[in-house]
Design an enzyme around this catalytic site. Structure first.
Site, mmCIF file in Angstrom:
data_model
loop_
_atom_site.group_PDB
_atom_site.id
_atom_site.type_symbol
_atom_site.label_atom_id
_atom_site.label_comp_id
_atom_site.label_asym_id
_atom_site.label_seq_id
_atom_site.Cartn_x
_atom_site.Cartn_y
_atom_site.Cartn_z
ATOM 1 N N ASP A 293 -9.029 1.348 8.596
ATOM 2 C CA ASP A 293 -9.208 2.677 7.997
ATOM 3 C C ASP A 293 -10.320 3.430 8.714
ATOM 4 O OD1 ASP A 293 -7.285 2.100 6.103
ATOM 5 O OD2 ASP A 293 -8.728 1.510 4.562
ATOM 6 N N GLU B 272 0.844 -1.180 0.000
ATOM 7 C CA GLU B 272 0.000 0.000 0.000
ATOM 8 C C GLU B 272 0.888 1.240 0.000
ATOM 9 O OE1 GLU B 272 -3.037 0.234 2.963
ATOM 10 O OE2 GLU B 272 -3.974 -1.652 2.370
ATOM 11 N N HIS C 172 -5.063 0.596 -2.172
ATOM 12 C CA HIS C 172 -5.358 -0.801 -1.844
ATOM 13 C C HIS C 172 -5.043 -1.657 -3.065
ATOM 14 C CE1 HIS C 172 -8.690 -0.071 1.467
ATOM 15 N NE2 HIS C 172 -7.474 0.293 1.866
ATOM 16 N N HIS D 183 -4.451 6.789 0.397
ATOM 17 C CA HIS D 183 -3.688 5.548 0.391
ATOM 18 C C HIS D 183 -4.271 4.611 -0.654
ATOM 19 C CE1 HIS D 183 -6.841 4.076 3.134
ATOM 20 N NE2 HIS D 183 -6.384 2.848 2.998
HETATM 21 ZN ZN LIG Z 1 -6.995 1.013 3.646
#
Ligand SMILES: [Zn+2]
Length: 152
Positions: free
Chosen positions: A95, A25, A85, A83
């Site tokens: 999150d 990530e 994924h 961010h």
């Molecule tokens: Zn996340």
């Protein structure tokens, strides 16, 4: 804070950061200005994922401090957290926990689906849509998509 404005150049930049970080990530700060009705992204600041993980991210306290200092020098605020994924662009339970602590716009990019989604924990967690104008506006759906967060 129901609309996020972001340029298509900034979106490409974020997608680039995400792809460069694969299989892990990636994360970045969105710098700009908040008004009562809009979050305007003026700059993207890539951050290092201290966890080097494909399922989570975190930013070291040193980097956080540095980022906030740079933002302040530029006269900007940290108005969003980005961010990526390597999966669906929906907030994980982790999150969601951190969105509660950081009630700014959270932008998630899926490297598998090539898709941006944005979420805000304002009155409730709502999803924000993206468009690809030269200066895109991510209009809030105000959908009934509630992720179990409470008013802050
Ligand atoms: Zn996340």
């Amino acid at each position: 804070m129901s609309i996020v404005s972001v340029t298509s150049v900034q979106l490409s930049q974020l997608a680039g950061i995400a792809k460069k970080s694969l299989p892990n990530e990636s994360c970045a700060f969105l710098l700009g200005k908040n008004s009562s009705s809009e979050s305007l992204v003026l700059d993207v600041m890539p951050m290092r994922n201290a966890e080097s993980s494909p399922v989570s991210f975190s930013i070291s306290p040193e980097e956080l401090l540095k980022a906030y200092n740079v933002a302040e020098e530029m006269g900007h605020d940290v108005i969003g957290i980005f961010h990526s994924h390597p999966g669906r662009p929906t907030p994980s339970s982790t999150d969601i926990r951190f969105m509660e602590l950081n009630p700014v716009v959270w932008v998630i990019y899926s490297t598998t689906e090539n898709e941006f989604k944005a979420f805000i924990n304002d009155v409730q967690v709502t999803e924000v849509a993206t468009s690809s104008d030269s200066y895109s506006r991510w209009a809030n759906y105000f959908s009934s998509r509630v992720l179990g967060l409470i008013n802050l």
